[in-house]
Design a protein around this motif. Structure first.
Motif, PDB file in Angstrom:
ATOM      1  N   ILE A  13       0.778  -1.269  -0.007  1.00  0.00           N
ATOM      2  CA  ILE A  13      -0.022  -0.024  -0.061  1.00  0.00           C
ATOM      3  C   ILE A  13       0.768   1.254  -0.143  1.00  0.00           C
ATOM      4  CG2 ILE A  13      -1.919   1.339   1.280  1.00  0.00           C
ATOM      5  CD1 ILE A  13      -2.810  -1.527   2.043  1.00  0.00           C
ATOM      6  N   ILE A  14       0.559   2.081  -0.812  1.00  0.00           N
ATOM      7  CA  ILE A  14       1.604   3.056  -1.074  1.00  0.00           C
ATOM      8  C   ILE A  14       0.951   4.482  -1.101  1.00  0.00           C
ATOM      9  CG2 ILE A  14       2.860   4.147  -3.539  1.00  0.00           C
ATOM     10  CD1 ILE A  14       3.525   0.964  -2.478  1.00  0.00           C
ATOM     11  N   PRO A  15       2.103   5.453  -0.555  1.00  0.00           N
ATOM     12  CA  PRO A  15       1.737   6.840  -0.415  1.00  0.00           C
ATOM     13  C   PRO A  15       1.994   7.532  -1.616  1.00  0.00           C
ATOM     14  CG  PRO A  15       3.897   6.483   0.497  1.00  0.00           C
ATOM     15  CD  PRO A  15       3.525   5.183  -0.349  1.00  0.00           C
TER      16      PRO A  15
ATOM     17  N   ILE B 212      -0.729  -4.320  -5.600  1.00  0.00           N
ATOM     18  CA  ILE B 212      -0.308  -2.989  -4.902  1.00  0.00           C
ATOM     19  C   ILE B 212      -1.481  -2.052  -5.068  1.00  0.00           C
ATOM     20  CG2 ILE B 212       1.179  -0.939  -5.759  1.00  0.00           C
ATOM     21  CD1 ILE B 212       2.914  -3.194  -6.967  1.00  0.00           C
ATOM     22  N   LYS B 213      -1.648  -1.477  -4.142  1.00  0.00           N
ATOM     23  CA  LYS B 213      -2.590  -0.226  -3.933  1.00  0.00           C
ATOM     24  C   LYS B 213      -2.064   0.928  -4.068  1.00  0.00           C
ATOM     25  CE  LYS B 213      -4.927   2.352  -1.935  1.00  0.00           C
ATOM     26  NZ  LYS B 213      -5.142   3.753  -2.136  1.00  0.00           N
ATOM     27  N   THR B 214      -2.215   1.780  -5.150  1.00  0.00           N
ATOM     28  CA  THR B 214      -1.456   2.775  -5.418  1.00  0.00           C
ATOM     29  C   THR B 214      -2.229   4.136  -4.862  1.00  0.00           C
ATOM     30  OG1 THR B 214      -2.647   3.240  -7.538  1.00  0.00           O
ATOM     31  CG2 THR B 214      -0.586   2.144  -7.800  1.00  0.00           C
ATOM     32  N   PRO B 215      -1.757   5.015  -4.752  1.00  0.00           N
ATOM     33  CA  PRO B 215      -2.149   6.293  -4.107  1.00  0.00           C
ATOM     34  C   PRO B 215      -3.372   7.139  -4.698  1.00  0.00           C
ATOM     35  CG  PRO B 215      -0.012   6.900  -4.616  1.00  0.00           C
ATOM     36  CD  PRO B 215      -0.188   5.468  -4.823  1.00  0.00           C
ATOM     37  N   GLU B 216      -4.358   7.555  -4.360  1.00  0.00           N
ATOM     38  CA  GLU B 216      -5.376   8.244  -5.068  1.00  0.00           C
ATOM     39  C   GLU B 216      -4.955   9.399  -5.750  1.00  0.00           C
ATOM     40  OE1 GLU B 216      -5.517   7.355  -1.749  1.00  0.00           O
ATOM     41  OE2 GLU B 216      -7.268   7.123  -0.993  1.00  0.00           O
ATOM     42  N   LEU B 217      -3.963  10.361  -5.188  1.00  0.00           N
ATOM     43  CA  LEU B 217      -3.767  11.575  -5.579  1.00  0.00           C
ATOM     44  C   LEU B 217      -2.852  11.746  -6.877  1.00  0.00           C
ATOM     45  CD1 LEU B 217      -3.296  13.349  -2.122  1.00  0.00           C
ATOM     46  CD2 LEU B 217      -5.238  13.923  -4.061  1.00  0.00           C
TER      47      LEU B 217
ATOM     48  N   GLY C  43       3.023   5.086   4.602  1.00  0.00           N
ATOM     49  CA  GLY C  43       2.225   6.419   5.066  1.00  0.00           C
ATOM     50  C   GLY C  43       2.261   6.656   6.197  1.00  0.00           C
ATOM     51  N   SER C  44       1.029   6.996   6.516  1.00  0.00           N
ATOM     52  CA  SER C  44       0.842   7.962   8.008  1.00  0.00           C
ATOM     53  C   SER C  44       0.818   6.879   9.094  1.00  0.00           C
ATOM     54  CB  SER C  44      -0.506   8.725   7.754  1.00  0.00           C
ATOM     55  OG  SER C  44      -1.512   8.077   7.645  1.00  0.00           O
ATOM     56  N   VAL C  45       0.893   7.572  10.367  1.00  0.00           N
ATOM     57  CA  VAL C  45       0.977   6.614  11.570  1.00  0.00           C
ATOM     58  C   VAL C  45      -0.401   5.933  11.703  1.00  0.00           C
ATOM     59  CG1 VAL C  45       1.280   6.632  13.986  1.00  0.00           C
ATOM     60  CG2 VAL C  45       2.793   7.807  12.673  1.00  0.00           C
TER      61      VAL C  45
ATOM     62  N   GLU D 208       6.441   1.506   7.369  1.00  0.00           N
ATOM     63  CA  GLU D 208       7.279   2.634   6.934  1.00  0.00           C
ATOM     64  C   GLU D 208       6.357   4.074   7.045  1.00  0.00           C
ATOM     65  OE1 GLU D 208      10.389   2.730   6.384  1.00  0.00           O
ATOM     66  OE2 GLU D 208      10.789   0.706   5.942  1.00  0.00           O
ATOM     67  N   LEU D 209       6.667   4.667   8.325  1.00  0.00           N
ATOM     68  CA  LEU D 209       5.536   5.799   8.520  1.00  0.00           C
ATOM     69  C   LEU D 209       6.373   7.213   8.554  1.00  0.00           C
ATOM     70  CD1 LEU D 209       3.777   3.808  11.279  1.00  0.00           C
ATOM     71  CD2 LEU D 209       3.264   3.920   9.039  1.00  0.00           C
ATOM     72  N   GLY D 210       5.761   8.020   9.171  1.00  0.00           N
ATOM     73  CA  GLY D 210       6.197   9.426   9.349  1.00  0.00           C
ATOM     74  C   GLY D 210       7.493   9.594  10.082  1.00  0.00           C
TER      75      GLY D 210
ATOM     76  N   GLU E 228       4.802  17.891  15.585  1.00  0.00           N
ATOM     77  CA  GLU E 228       4.054  17.123  14.485  1.00  0.00           C
ATOM     78  C   GLU E 228       4.943  17.114  13.196  1.00  0.00           C
ATOM     79  OE1 GLU E 228      -0.064  17.773  13.664  1.00  0.00           O
ATOM     80  OE2 GLU E 228      -0.438  17.762  15.595  1.00  0.00           O
ATOM     81  N   GLU E 229       4.741  16.039  12.325  1.00  0.00           N
ATOM     82  CA  GLU E 229       5.176  15.970  10.928  1.00  0.00           C
ATOM     83  C   GLU E 229       4.342  17.181  10.195  1.00  0.00           C
ATOM     84  OE1 GLU E 229       4.157  12.632   8.673  1.00  0.00           O
ATOM     85  OE2 GLU E 229       6.407  12.574   8.029  1.00  0.00           O
ATOM     86  N   VAL E 230       5.022  18.082   9.390  1.00  0.00           N
ATOM     87  CA  VAL E 230       4.393  19.176   8.512  1.00  0.00           C
ATOM     88  C   VAL E 230       3.939  18.654   7.134  1.00  0.00           C
ATOM     89  CG1 VAL E 230       4.292  21.341   7.619  1.00  0.00           C
ATOM     90  CG2 VAL E 230       5.366  21.166   9.815  1.00  0.00           C
TER      91      VAL E 230
HETATM   92  P1  NAD Z   1      -1.986   7.776   4.070  1.00  0.00           P
HETATM   93  O1  NAD Z   1      -1.578   7.313   5.400  1.00  0.00           O
HETATM   94  O2  NAD Z   1      -2.924   8.717   4.060  1.00  0.00           O
HETATM   95  O3  NAD Z   1      -1.884   7.025   2.778  1.00  0.00           O
HETATM   96  C1  NAD Z   1      -1.195   5.972   2.656  1.00  0.00           C
HETATM   97  C2  NAD Z   1      -1.840   4.968   1.555  1.00  0.00           C
HETATM   98  O4  NAD Z   1      -2.793   4.144   2.456  1.00  0.00           O
HETATM   99  C3  NAD Z   1      -2.725   5.513   0.765  1.00  0.00           C
HETATM  100  O5  NAD Z   1      -2.646   4.459  -0.460  1.00  0.00           O
HETATM  101  C4  NAD Z   1      -4.061   5.251   0.905  1.00  0.00           C
HETATM  102  O6  NAD Z   1      -5.112   5.213  -0.059  1.00  0.00           O
HETATM  103  C5  NAD Z   1      -3.998   4.210   1.929  1.00  0.00           C
HETATM  104  N1  NAD Z   1      -4.875   4.004   3.023  1.00  0.00           N
HETATM  105  C6  NAD Z   1      -5.683   4.976   3.619  1.00  0.00           C
HETATM  106  N2  NAD Z   1      -6.610   4.469   4.437  1.00  0.00           N
HETATM  107  C7  NAD Z   1      -6.547   3.322   4.443  1.00  0.00           C
HETATM  108  C8  NAD Z   1      -7.046   2.181   5.279  1.00  0.00           C
HETATM  109  N3  NAD Z   1      -7.970   2.413   6.144  1.00  0.00           N
HETATM  110  N4  NAD Z   1      -6.566   0.785   5.258  1.00  0.00           N
HETATM  111  C9  NAD Z   1      -5.483   0.480   4.193  1.00  0.00           C
HETATM  112  N5  NAD Z   1      -4.877   1.619   3.282  1.00  0.00           N
HETATM  113  C10 NAD Z   1      -5.446   2.716   3.712  1.00  0.00           C
HETATM  114  O7  NAD Z   1      -0.410   8.394   4.057  1.00  0.00           O
HETATM  115  P2  NAD Z   1      -0.210   9.450   2.659  1.00  0.00           P
HETATM  116  O8  NAD Z   1      -0.846  10.869   3.097  1.00  0.00           O
HETATM  117  O9  NAD Z   1      -0.364   8.994   1.591  1.00  0.00           O
HETATM  118  O10 NAD Z   1       1.585   9.607   2.738  1.00  0.00           O
HETATM  119  C11 NAD Z   1       1.927  10.566   3.798  1.00  0.00           C
HETATM  120  C12 NAD Z   1       2.543   9.793   4.836  1.00  0.00           C
HETATM  121  O11 NAD Z   1       3.640   8.697   4.388  1.00  0.00           O
HETATM  122  C13 NAD Z   1       3.551  10.631   5.653  1.00  0.00           C
HETATM  123  O12 NAD Z   1       3.314  10.595   7.056  1.00  0.00           O
HETATM  124  C14 NAD Z   1       4.916  10.098   5.512  1.00  0.00           C
HETATM  125  O13 NAD Z   1       5.908  10.567   6.302  1.00  0.00           O
HETATM  126  C15 NAD Z   1       4.591   8.721   4.943  1.00  0.00           C
HETATM  127  N6  NAD Z   1       5.901   8.201   4.435  1.00  0.00           N
HETATM  128  C16 NAD Z   1       6.657   7.409   4.901  1.00  0.00           C
HETATM  129  C17 NAD Z   1       7.566   6.810   4.007  1.00  0.00           C
HETATM  130  C18 NAD Z   1       8.787   5.776   4.750  1.00  0.00           C
HETATM  131  O14 NAD Z   1       9.453   5.050   4.105  1.00  0.00           O
HETATM  132  N7  NAD Z   1       8.872   5.845   6.165  1.00  0.00           N
HETATM  133  C19 NAD Z   1       7.756   7.079   2.764  1.00  0.00           C
HETATM  134  C20 NAD Z   1       6.887   7.893   2.245  1.00  0.00           C
HETATM  135  C21 NAD Z   1       6.141   8.579   3.058  1.00  0.00           C
END
Ligand code: NAD
Length: 481
Positions: free
Chosen positions: A149-151, A175-180, A229-231, A251-253, A384-386
């Motif tokens: 699942i990809i950001p 692979i689930k790609t990001p919506e944006l 993605g996010s925490v 892999e989070l923020g 907080e992560e900006v």
């Molecule tokens: P996000 O958590 O909003 O979304 C990430 C992905 O998760 C998207 O594909 C989204 O559609 C999906 N998603 C959303 N809700 C879900 C759910 N309930 N179940 C399963 N999947 C779901 O994050 P974002 O805004 O796309 O990305 C930004 C965040 O990603 C930041 O916090 C950044 O620090 C982090 N990030 C971390 C790394 C790393 O390697 N540590 C790399 C890039 C980004």
């Protein structure tokens, strides 16, 4: 460049429409439509997981001699490079990043396939001595179906990072790609077909997180999930995976800090600051979002950081073709507004915006490159992560205070130390609570170096050989002779 108006999902070797309709992908520099893409629903996720399972059960990947599988993986990287101009232009339009930055991302994505393709034949087990009556050895087997699942911040590199390692170890991937900014991930489907991977080995779907993402994370027939993605979402994904006893990599923020010692080479540090917080408009998980400056160098750093921020030429990414002092739009108005709100809060809390802090007075999701000083560790802007082009500078008197502040957030993704004194660098690096510490160059390291978080920045490692262990399980075979 002509971009096709409608893109589809890729399941079992075929392009298909989505059960949830279509999604408009827009250019954050001006809100214009880039293209539409098919939106997957839970039933599409079911079909993709079933295709991956069928491919895995057929044994076609795991039966291959690893060097041959590795060659296919490497060839996917070659395909990406061969199409770099169209991929980079599309990425720049859908994500807002300068075209030259998009080119760096395309090359970085290809590099993952080269690196993990080369590693495919190196996954060796070991033999364990049990005396004359036994022969015992371990082998690594792929988990089977890898869900990823990809950001949106580096959509190509994040797909490449997990897909290349997953395939090189013989997994079939969904692979689930990001919506944006989902469009460019389609090139991995093209690459899979071009190199002759079997149907079902690579499945790529765009869908909403709460629908397709949640369906994938909680799917009873996946064997492993990699989430970036996010925490908040990471916790949801890990919880869903735990319900099926499926391992997760998170892999989070981050809220990563560079400590600048009095003896640091400040010219060198400024170069790191430029990349550390303004590359990709600061939308980088390992961004240098805090600078912890010794009082002897603090004022010079504030002044030079401000000049650096003001020197950046900010505007539509597609027009910024040459590497240089430029910055593009943030990914969306929503992200820009959130970052601007955090800047307002910082001023209310008593921080000083030395420069920036506001949206740009023009159309598009632009935020001014921003530098805050008079930041104290307890302020929200320091915690907080900006996820934008915003750096907070904190002043300290000594090394211990600097380390305490660096370690004083919930996160622990990366950290940095700038000093000419190797003893001081090593001593500090050991005390920083993060998965990676950069000394004298932010983002030092590469695809070869393990990357991942301490604390709320997640667990498990991506990149490097260590990441391969996420995609395999160890089997021990004990033979009585
Ligand atoms: P996000 O958590 O909003 O979304 C990430 C992905 O998760 C998207 O594909 C989204 O559609 C999906 N998603 C959303 N809700 C879900 C759910 N309930 N179940 C399963 N999947 C779901 O994050 P974002 O805004 O796309 O990305 C930004 C965040 O990603 C930041 O916090 C950044 O620090 C982090 N990030 C971390 C790394 C790393 O390697 N540590 C790399 C890039 C980004």
């Amino acid at each position: 460049m002509n971009i096709k108006p409608f893109w589809q999902n890729f399941i079992n070797g075929r392009y298909v429409d989505g059960g949830a309709g279509r999604l408009a992908v827009t250019n954050p520099a001006d809100g214009s439509l880039v293209a539409e893409i098919a939106l997957a629903d839970a039933a599409d996720i079911d079909r993709a997981v079933a295709a991956a399972r069928a491919c895995q059960k057929s044994g076609v990947l795991s039966a291959m001699r690893p060097v041959e599988l590795g060659r296919l993986v490497r060839a996917m990287g070659d395909y990406i490079l061969a199409h770099k101009d169209e991929i980079a232009a599309t990425l720049s339009l859908e994500a807002g990043k300068p075209l030259w930055e998009a080119h760096i991302e395309v090359a970085g994505a290809a590099r993952y396939f080269e690196y993990y393709g080369n590693q495919a034949e190196t996954m060796e087990g070991k033999s364990i001595p049990l005396g004359a009556k036994y022969l015992d050895f371990t082998i690594y087997e792929p988990y089977g179906v890898s869900a990823q699942i990809i950001p949106w911040n580096f959509p190509l590199e994040m797909v490449a990072r997990s897909l290349s390692a997953g395939l090189a170890t013989g997994n079939c991937c969904v692979i689930k790609t990001p919506e944006l900014d989902p469009l460019t991930s389609t090139y991995f489907a093209e690459a899979a077909m071009a190199v002759g991977l079997p149907d079902g080995a690579v499945n790529i779907l765009c869908g909403y997180g709460h629908e397709a993402g949640a369906a994938l994370a909680g799917h009873p027939d996946i064997n492993q999930v990699v989430f970036t993605g996010s925490v908040k979402t990471g916790i949801a994904v890990a919880t869903a995976a735990a319900g099926n006893v499926v391992p997760a990599v998170l892999e989070l923020g981050g809220k990563s800090a560079a400590i600048v010692m009095p003896d640091a080479d400040i010219d060198n540090f400024m170069e790191s600051l430029r990349w550390g917080i303004f590359f990709n408009a600061g939308q980088v998980c390992s961004a240098m979002s805090r600078v912890i400056a010794h009082e002897a160098v603090h004022d010079e750093i504030v002044e030079r950081a401000s000049a650096l921020a003001q020197s950046l030429d900010v505007g539509p990414g597609i027009e910024r073709t040459e590497m240089g002092a430029t910055m593009g739009a943030m990914i969306s108005d929503g992200q820009r507004d959130r970052a601007e709100g955090l800047c307002r809060g910082a001023v209310d809390d008593g921080a000083r915006a030395v420069t920036g802090g506001h949206r740009l007075n023009r159309e598009g999701s632009f935020l001014e490159p921003t530098v805050f000083d008079r930041v104290t560790p307890d302020m929200t802007i320091a915690q907080e992560e900006v996820f934008g082009p915003v750096v907070s500078i904190l002043k300290v008197k000594d090394d211990q205070e600097a380390i305490a502040i660096a370690n004083g957030t919930d996160y622990g993704l990366v950290g940095g130390v700038f000093t000419r004194d190797l003893d001081r660098a090593t001593h500090t690096a050991r005390q920083i609570r993060s998965g990676q510490v950069f000394v004298n160059e932010w983002f030092a390291g590469g695809v070869e170096t393990p990357f991942g978080g301490y604390g709320k920045s997640g667990y498990g490692r991506e990149k490097g050989r260590e990441a391969l262990l996420n995609y395999v399980q160890t089997k021990n075979i004990a033979i009585k002779m």
